[in-house]
Design a protein around this motif. Sequence first.
Motif, mmCIF file in Angstrom:
data_model
loop_
_atom_site.group_PDB
_atom_site.id
_atom_site.type_symbol
_atom_site.label_atom_id
_atom_site.label_comp_id
_atom_site.label_asym_id
_atom_site.label_seq_id
_atom_site.Cartn_x
_atom_site.Cartn_y
_atom_site.Cartn_z
ATOM 1 N N GLY A 1 0.728 -1.164 0.084
ATOM 2 C CA GLY A 1 0.028 0.152 -0.080
ATOM 3 C C GLY A 1 0.851 1.143 0.086
ATOM 4 N N ASP A 2 1.845 1.282 0.933
ATOM 5 C CA ASP A 2 2.883 2.557 0.859
ATOM 6 C C ASP A 2 3.334 2.411 -0.350
ATOM 7 O OD1 ASP A 2 4.135 4.554 1.915
ATOM 8 O OD2 ASP A 2 5.741 3.208 2.805
ATOM 9 N N LYS A 3 3.788 1.589 -1.272
ATOM 10 C CA LYS A 3 4.707 1.781 -2.547
ATOM 11 C C LYS A 3 3.687 2.276 -3.538
ATOM 12 C CE LYS A 3 7.877 -1.976 -1.252
ATOM 13 N NZ LYS A 3 8.332 -3.585 -1.448
ATOM 14 N N LEU A 4 2.539 1.505 -3.580
ATOM 15 C CA LEU A 4 1.433 2.071 -4.594
ATOM 16 C C LEU A 4 1.282 3.445 -4.259
ATOM 17 C CD1 LEU A 4 -0.159 1.483 -7.030
ATOM 18 C CD2 LEU A 4 -2.001 0.552 -5.391
ATOM 19 N N SER A 5 0.888 4.076 -3.120
ATOM 20 C CA SER A 5 0.510 5.180 -2.790
ATOM 21 C C SER A 5 1.573 6.226 -3.217
ATOM 22 C CB SER A 5 0.326 5.379 -1.395
ATOM 23 O OG SER A 5 -0.896 4.793 -0.885
ATOM 24 N N ASN A 6 2.759 5.760 -2.986
ATOM 25 C CA ASN A 6 4.052 6.793 -3.500
ATOM 26 C C ASN A 6 3.780 6.869 -4.992
ATOM 27 O OD1 ASN A 6 4.961 7.506 -1.054
ATOM 28 N ND2 ASN A 6 6.270 5.605 -0.729
ATOM 29 N N ALA A 7 3.875 5.614 -5.858
ATOM 30 C CA ALA A 7 3.717 5.650 -7.149
ATOM 31 C C ALA A 7 2.632 6.636 -7.438
ATOM 32 C CB ALA A 7 3.694 4.101 -7.646
ATOM 33 N N ILE A 8 1.395 6.435 -7.247
ATOM 34 C CA ILE A 8 0.351 7.443 -7.667
ATOM 35 C C ILE A 8 0.737 8.707 -7.317
ATOM 36 C CG2 ILE A 8 -1.805 7.921 -6.973
ATOM 37 C CD1 ILE A 8 -2.454 5.033 -6.354
ATOM 38 N N ALA A 9 1.373 9.097 -6.195
ATOM 39 C CA ALA A 9 1.581 10.454 -6.148
ATOM 40 C C ALA A 9 2.630 10.849 -7.130
ATOM 41 C CB ALA A 9 2.103 10.705 -4.595
ATOM 42 N N ASP A 10 3.620 10.321 -7.215
ATOM 43 C CA ASP A 10 4.782 10.433 -8.191
ATOM 44 C C ASP A 10 4.359 10.912 -9.455
ATOM 45 O OD1 ASP A 10 6.805 10.144 -6.297
ATOM 46 O OD2 ASP A 10 7.255 8.251 -6.910
ATOM 47 N N VAL A 11 3.290 9.965 -9.975
ATOM 48 C CA VAL A 11 2.721 10.219 -11.357
ATOM 49 C C VAL A 11 1.685 11.322 -11.340
ATOM 50 C CG1 VAL A 11 1.229 9.151 -13.106
ATOM 51 C CG2 VAL A 11 2.885 7.682 -12.036
#
Length: 231
Positions: free
Chosen positions: A67-77
Motif C-alpha cells: 500500500g505504501d509503495k503504490l501510494s508513493n507511485a500514484i503521488a509521483d505520477v
Amino acid sequence: MSQNTVILIFTNTAKEEASSKQWLHNANKSNIKIAQKLIDKTINTAKKTQIPTFVIDSTNQRGNNFGDKLSNAIADVLQLSYENLIIIGTDCPKLSSSILLDAAEKLTTNNFVIGADKRGGAYLIGINKSSFNDAAFQEFAWQSKNLFTSLVSYVKSIDASFSLLKVLNDFHTKLTHTSFSQLKSVVDGSFLYWLLATISSVKKHIIYVVKLLLQRIHSSKSLRAPPIFFV
C-alpha cells in the motif's frame, strides 16, 4: 481525454513475479518467461490506447509495504499534471485496450472506476487526482480477496461517484493438469498458444490437456484461432 489521463502499470520484475506466482512447479525459467510475457502484453495493451503510460516496477518503488509503495507511485505520477489516473497490474491477460479506453472515458464523469476480478480483488483502479487520499490508499486490503469490497466501501463512505467495469479473471492459478481446463476463461487465444510453446518441456500430461483445450478453441464458431508466437 488522453491529454489529462495517464496509465500506471504497477508491477514486480519478471523474476520476482515468477517467484511469487509459481505457475509451473519446479520450472523457474519458464515461470520467468511467463511473467515477462504478461508484463510485455500489458505494456503493449496500454500503448495501443495512445494514453501516456508509466511503468513502475519493484526496482523503482518506494515504501515499506504494498500500500505504501503504490501510494508513493500514484503521488509521483499525479505530480506530472495529469488529472485522471488508471492503475493496472500485469496479471490480467484479458485486459484489453478497449477496457482501458472505457475506463478513461468513465473517469471524465466519475471520481473512481473499478474493475473487479473474480477472486475479490481488482485488476484496474481509476481515480481522479482530486479524490486521491494517500492515507486511505495505504489502508486498503491490498493483495487480498477483500480488496474490491474495501474499495467500494471507501468510495461510498466519502460519497464519491464511481463506475464498475466488467469482471475479469486474473492469472494467479498454478498450472496443473486440472487448472489448464480453466485457462480459456482466464487468457486469450494468442497467449494460450504462446504458453503452450513456453512450457513444451514440461510434463507431457499438461501439454496433452492444453492441446485438447486448443482443439476446443479451433472447433468453436465464435473464436478464430490466432497464430503461434515463439519467444
